[in-house]
Write a protein that holds these residues in place. Structure first.
Motif, PDB file in Angstrom:
ATOM      1  N   ASP A 120      27.798 -45.191  -7.891  1.00 23.69           N
ATOM      2  CA  ASP A 120      29.123 -45.351  -7.300  1.00 23.69           C
ATOM      3  C   ASP A 120      29.325 -46.770  -6.784  1.00 23.69           C
ATOM      4  O   ASP A 120      30.389 -47.374  -6.963  1.00 23.69           O
ATOM      5  N   ARG A 163      41.617 -60.721 -12.104  1.00 20.94           N
ATOM      6  CA  ARG A 163      43.059 -60.560 -12.294  1.00 20.94           C
ATOM      7  C   ARG A 163      43.837 -61.363 -11.257  1.00 20.94           C
ATOM      8  O   ARG A 163      44.817 -62.054 -11.571  1.00 20.94           O
ATOM      9  N   GLN A 211      29.813 -49.116  -9.724  1.00 19.33           N
ATOM     10  CA  GLN A 211      31.159 -48.947 -10.274  1.00 19.33           C
ATOM     11  C   GLN A 211      32.197 -49.663  -9.398  1.00 19.33           C
ATOM     12  O   GLN A 211      33.086 -50.348  -9.898  1.00 19.33           O
ATOM     13  N   ARG A 212      32.052 -49.544  -8.091  1.00 19.82           N
ATOM     14  CA  ARG A 212      32.968 -50.206  -7.159  1.00 19.82           C
ATOM     15  C   ARG A 212      32.856 -51.727  -7.299  1.00 19.82           C
ATOM     16  O   ARG A 212      33.873 -52.443  -7.262  1.00 19.82           O
ATOM     17  N   ASN A 231      32.021 -53.387 -10.001  1.00 13.77           N
ATOM     18  CA  ASN A 231      32.688 -53.774 -11.253  1.00 13.77           C
ATOM     19  C   ASN A 231      34.203 -53.766 -11.093  1.00 13.77           C
ATOM     20  O   ASN A 231      34.887 -54.673 -11.584  1.00 13.77           O
ATOM     21  N   GLU A 232      34.740 -52.747 -10.426  1.00 10.00           N
ATOM     22  CA  GLU A 232      36.183 -52.684 -10.195  1.00 10.00           C
ATOM     23  C   GLU A 232      36.662 -53.878  -9.376  1.00 10.00           C
ATOM     24  O   GLU A 232      37.699 -54.483  -9.679  1.00 10.00           O
ATOM     25  N   LEU A 233      35.915 -54.230  -8.349  1.00 10.14           N
ATOM     26  CA  LEU A 233      36.312 -55.362  -7.505  1.00 10.14           C
ATOM     27  C   LEU A 233      36.223 -56.685  -8.263  1.00 10.14           C
ATOM     28  O   LEU A 233      37.064 -57.581  -8.057  1.00 10.14           O
ATOM     29  N   LYS A 234      35.235 -56.819  -9.147  1.00 10.29           N
ATOM     30  CA  LYS A 234      35.134 -58.038  -9.951  1.00 10.29           C
ATOM     31  C   LYS A 234      36.352 -58.177 -10.872  1.00 10.29           C
ATOM     32  O   LYS A 234      36.917 -59.267 -11.014  1.00 10.29           O
ATOM     33  N   GLU A 235      36.736 -57.057 -11.508  1.00 12.16           N
ATOM     34  CA  GLU A 235      37.906 -57.088 -12.388  1.00 12.16           C
ATOM     35  C   GLU A 235      39.166 -57.445 -11.603  1.00 12.16           C
ATOM     36  O   GLU A 235      39.980 -58.255 -12.056  1.00 12.16           O
ATOM     37  N   GLU A 236      39.322 -56.848 -10.444  1.00 10.42           N
ATOM     38  CA  GLU A 236      40.501 -57.144  -9.622  1.00 10.42           C
ATOM     39  C   GLU A 236      40.494 -58.607  -9.190  1.00 10.42           C
ATOM     40  O   GLU A 236      41.547 -59.266  -9.175  1.00 10.42           O
ATOM     41  N   ASN A 237      39.324 -59.130  -8.860  1.00  4.78           N
ATOM     42  CA  ASN A 237      39.212 -60.528  -8.450  1.00  4.78           C
ATOM     43  C   ASN A 237      39.617 -61.460  -9.596  1.00  4.78           C
ATOM     44  O   ASN A 237      40.364 -62.428  -9.391  1.00  4.78           O
TER      45      ASN A 237
END
Length: 175
Positions: A108, A122, A111-112, A114-120
């Motif tokens: 978990d 973007r 996964q969090r 990776n999500e934060l890296k993608e948002e960063n």
């Protein structure tokens, strides 16, 4: 007056605690002349006057403190007994469950991340786009302001001076 000699016996009780027992022995000369409290006791009891004292079995432990419950030896269960088997099975299930929770938590968290890296990424792309847009708008504004400054020049007269107030220009008098 001589003092009775004492002999100490050390034994272990059922909890593993050393018990020191003192035995008073009166010498033959002092038993007749000495009138101590042991002389009024029967001879068998006076000879074996025992005073139990509790002392930890391991005297290297400083401070004379008792061992905490977690450090005390527990009686070993028979490894073939049903109770032992049940406890081991429950413990094995608990360990398995704990390891599964730990792995799930790690997954978990990853996964969090990776999500934060993608948002960063973007958001950084959006910052670049907005910075370019700001630069273009600044350039447009400065160009427009410069054009306005060039178009607003004061009207020049014949002699290069400003026109006379109240319309009193001698050239436009009509004479």
């Amino acid at each position: 007056m001589s003092r009775p000699s004492q002999r100490k016996l050390t034994t272990l009780d059922h909890n593993g605690v050393s018990v020191i027992q003192s035995q008073a022995h009166a010498s033959s000369s002092s038993s007749t002349s000495s009138s101590t409290s042991s002389s009024c006791l029967p001879p068998a009891i006076a000879e074996l006057q025992q005073v139990p004292q509790l002392v930890p079995a391991n005297q290297s432990v400083g401070g004379g403190k008792a061992a905490p419950p977690s450090k005390m030896k527990k009686p070993q269960a028979d490894k073939d007994s049903d109770e032992y088997r049940q406890r081991r099975e429950r413990n094995n299930l608990a360990v398995k469950k704990s390891r599964m929770r730990s792995k799930q938590k790690a997954m978990d968290t990853q996964q969090r991340v990776n999500e934060l890296k993608e948002e960063n990424e973007r958001l950084e792309a959006k910052i670049k786009l907005l910075s370019k847009e700001l630069s273009v708008l600044k350039d447009l504004f400065l160009e427009h302001a410069h054009n306005l400054a060039d178009n607003v020049q004061p009207p020049a007269g014949v002699d290069g001076s400003s026109p006379a107030p109240n319309g009193n220009n001698p050239a436009s008098n009509g004479q």
